[in-house]
Design a protein around this motif. Structure first.
Motif, mmCIF file in Angstrom:
data_model
loop_
_atom_site.group_PDB
_atom_site.id
_atom_site.type_symbol
_atom_site.label_atom_id
_atom_site.label_comp_id
_atom_site.label_asym_id
_atom_site.label_seq_id
_atom_site.Cartn_x
_atom_site.Cartn_y
_atom_site.Cartn_z
ATOM 1 N N GLY A 63 -11.457 -0.045 -2.314
ATOM 2 C CA GLY A 63 -12.009 0.708 -1.208
ATOM 3 C C GLY A 63 -11.038 0.970 -0.066
ATOM 4 N N LEU A 64 -9.875 0.343 -0.105
ATOM 5 C CA LEU A 64 -8.883 0.568 0.946
ATOM 6 C C LEU A 64 -7.972 1.717 0.540
ATOM 7 C CD1 LEU A 64 -7.947 -3.116 1.866
ATOM 8 C CD2 LEU A 64 -9.791 -1.675 2.754
ATOM 9 N N VAL A 65 -7.337 2.337 1.526
ATOM 10 C CA VAL A 65 -6.470 3.480 1.243
ATOM 11 C C VAL A 65 -5.078 3.267 1.832
ATOM 12 C CG1 VAL A 65 -8.343 5.154 1.045
ATOM 13 C CG2 VAL A 65 -7.307 4.732 3.262
ATOM 14 N N PHE A 66 -4.107 3.824 1.141
ATOM 15 C CA PHE A 66 -2.728 3.827 1.612
ATOM 16 C C PHE A 66 -2.507 5.059 2.479
ATOM 17 C CE2 PHE A 66 -2.407 1.070 -2.029
ATOM 18 C CZ PHE A 66 -1.437 0.150 -1.662
ATOM 19 N N SER A 67 -1.682 4.915 3.492
ATOM 20 C CA SER A 67 -1.279 6.046 4.325
ATOM 21 C C SER A 67 0.134 5.800 4.830
ATOM 22 C CB SER A 67 -2.240 6.228 5.499
ATOM 23 O OG SER A 67 -2.239 5.075 6.330
ATOM 24 N N LEU A 68 0.797 6.869 5.215
ATOM 25 C CA LEU A 68 2.111 6.713 5.817
ATOM 26 C C LEU A 68 1.941 6.114 7.201
ATOM 27 C CD1 LEU A 68 3.874 9.999 4.693
ATOM 28 C CD2 LEU A 68 4.394 7.660 3.960
ATOM 29 N N GLY A 69 2.833 5.204 7.559
ATOM 30 C CA GLY A 69 2.729 4.505 8.831
ATOM 31 C C GLY A 69 3.629 5.052 9.913
ATOM 32 N N THR A 82 7.478 3.640 6.175
ATOM 33 C CA THR A 82 6.510 2.567 6.360
ATOM 34 C C THR A 82 5.164 3.075 5.859
ATOM 35 O OG1 THR A 82 7.694 1.701 8.262
ATOM 36 C CG2 THR A 82 5.367 1.118 8.096
ATOM 37 N N TRP A 83 4.402 2.182 5.239
ATOM 38 C CA TRP A 83 3.064 2.537 4.770
ATOM 39 C C TRP A 83 2.059 1.500 5.260
ATOM 40 C CZ3 TRP A 83 1.255 -1.487 1.987
ATOM 41 C CH2 TRP A 83 2.169 -2.290 1.307
ATOM 42 N N HIS A 84 0.824 1.943 5.321
ATOM 43 C CA HIS A 84 -0.292 1.080 5.728
ATOM 44 C C HIS A 84 -1.320 1.059 4.611
ATOM 45 C CE1 HIS A 84 0.492 2.008 10.270
ATOM 46 N NE2 HIS A 84 1.406 1.229 9.745
ATOM 47 N N LEU A 85 -2.030 -0.045 4.501
ATOM 48 C CA LEU A 85 -3.159 -0.177 3.584
ATOM 49 C C LEU A 85 -4.310 -0.768 4.365
ATOM 50 C CD1 LEU A 85 -4.475 -0.152 0.747
ATOM 51 C CD2 LEU A 85 -3.530 -2.452 0.416
ATOM 52 N N GLY A 86 -5.434 -0.062 4.364
ATOM 53 C CA GLY A 86 -6.605 -0.556 5.074
ATOM 54 C C GLY A 86 -7.761 0.418 4.935
ATOM 55 N N PRO A 87 -8.855 0.117 5.617
ATOM 56 C CA PRO A 87 -9.976 1.053 5.627
ATOM 57 C C PRO A 87 -9.536 2.363 6.279
ATOM 58 C CG PRO A 87 -10.629 -1.100 6.493
ATOM 59 C CD PRO A 87 -9.134 -1.107 6.378
ATOM 60 N N ALA A 88 -9.987 3.476 5.750
ATOM 61 C CA ALA A 88 -9.592 4.784 6.275
ATOM 62 C C ALA A 88 -9.855 4.863 7.780
ATOM 63 C CB ALA A 88 -10.345 5.890 5.550
ATOM 64 N N GLY A 89 -8.823 5.222 8.526
ATOM 65 C CA GLY A 89 -8.947 5.417 9.964
ATOM 66 C C GLY A 89 -9.005 4.150 10.793
ATOM 67 N N GLU A 91 -7.518 -0.120 11.555
ATOM 68 C CA GLU A 91 -6.315 -0.951 11.602
ATOM 69 C C GLU A 91 -5.925 -1.379 10.179
ATOM 70 O OE1 GLU A 91 -3.206 -2.931 13.515
ATOM 71 O OE2 GLU A 91 -4.712 -1.622 14.405
ATOM 72 N N PRO A 92 -4.641 -1.229 9.803
ATOM 73 C CA PRO A 92 -4.234 -1.635 8.459
ATOM 74 C C PRO A 92 -4.303 -3.142 8.265
ATOM 75 C CG PRO A 92 -2.321 -0.973 9.748
ATOM 76 C CD PRO A 92 -3.532 -0.684 10.583
ATOM 77 N N ILE A 93 -4.641 -3.526 7.051
ATOM 78 C CA ILE A 93 -4.672 -4.930 6.666
ATOM 79 C C ILE A 93 -3.297 -5.355 6.154
ATOM 80 C CG2 ILE A 93 -5.678 -6.546 4.996
ATOM 81 C CD1 ILE A 93 -8.237 -4.822 5.173
ATOM 82 N N VAL A 94 -2.620 -4.421 5.476
ATOM 83 C CA VAL A 94 -1.286 -4.661 4.939
ATOM 84 C C VAL A 94 -0.363 -3.566 5.463
ATOM 85 C CG1 VAL A 94 0.107 -4.940 2.846
ATOM 86 C CG2 VAL A 94 -2.298 -5.637 2.833
ATOM 87 N N ILE A 95 0.858 -3.945 5.835
ATOM 88 C CA ILE A 95 1.879 -2.989 6.250
ATOM 89 C C ILE A 95 3.132 -3.290 5.444
ATOM 90 C CG2 ILE A 95 3.349 -2.155 8.130
ATOM 91 C CD1 ILE A 95 1.103 -2.958 10.070
ATOM 92 N N GLY A 96 3.737 -2.239 4.911
ATOM 93 C CA GLY A 96 4.958 -2.398 4.140
ATOM 94 C C GLY A 96 5.984 -1.348 4.491
ATOM 95 N N PHE A 97 7.178 -1.578 4.002
ATOM 96 C CA PHE A 97 8.310 -0.685 4.227
ATOM 97 C C PHE A 97 9.001 -0.511 2.887
ATOM 98 C CE2 PHE A 97 12.816 -0.021 5.114
ATOM 99 C CZ PHE A 97 12.785 0.962 6.086
ATOM 100 N N ASP A 98 9.132 0.718 2.425
ATOM 101 C CA ASP A 98 9.731 0.969 1.122
ATOM 102 C C ASP A 98 10.964 1.855 1.243
ATOM 103 O OD1 ASP A 98 7.724 -0.511 -0.015
ATOM 104 O OD2 ASP A 98 6.730 1.167 -0.993
#
Length: 122
Positions: A63-69, A82-89, A91-98
């Motif tokens: 149910g969570l979505v990835f977005s560009l951070g 940087t990308w974010h993973l969390g509920p749409a719209g 605060e992200p639960i996970v933040i990463g850098f690829d």
């Protein structure tokens, strides 16, 4: 949209695709044969393994979505974002850098991932 932004958008689209067949088609189109993906939790090679890893992450974070951070940056055949993973719209639960390496056709040949924010227990 420049080539680096396009690659990052295609990458995020693959991570958000919940249909296994459609996800495999995106990976087939936008990832090179023999591509690798490495982050602190995984080191995998090949389109099938990458598709399976994405499916596993989707199962873990249903149910969570990835977005560009933020802005996408690149030079030569390398793109970083940087990308974010969390509920749409929300605060992200996970933040990463690829950092992704590209071939001459802008297909991903390798991803080097870093996790900046991860929930406890992951």
């Amino acid at each position: 949209m420049n080539r680096y932004e396009t690659v990052a958008a295609q990458y995020i689209a693959a991570w958000n695709e919940t249909d296994a067949g459609a996800r495999a088609a995106l990976i087939e189109k936008h990832w090179a044969d023999g591509a690798t993906y490495t982050d602190p939790l995984a080191a995998i090679e090949g389109r099938d393994a990458i598709a399976a890893a994405i499916g596993a992450v989707q199962g873990q974070f249903a149910g969570l979505v990835f977005s560009l951070g933020g802005a996408v940056d690149g030079h030569h055949d390398v793109v970083r974002f940087t990308w974010h993973l969390g509920p749409a719209g929300e605060e992200p639960i996970v933040i990463g850098f690829d950092v992704a390496e590209l071939d001459a056709e802008d297909r991903i040949t390798a991803v080097h991932g870093f996790l900046d924010k991860v929930p406890a227990g992951v």
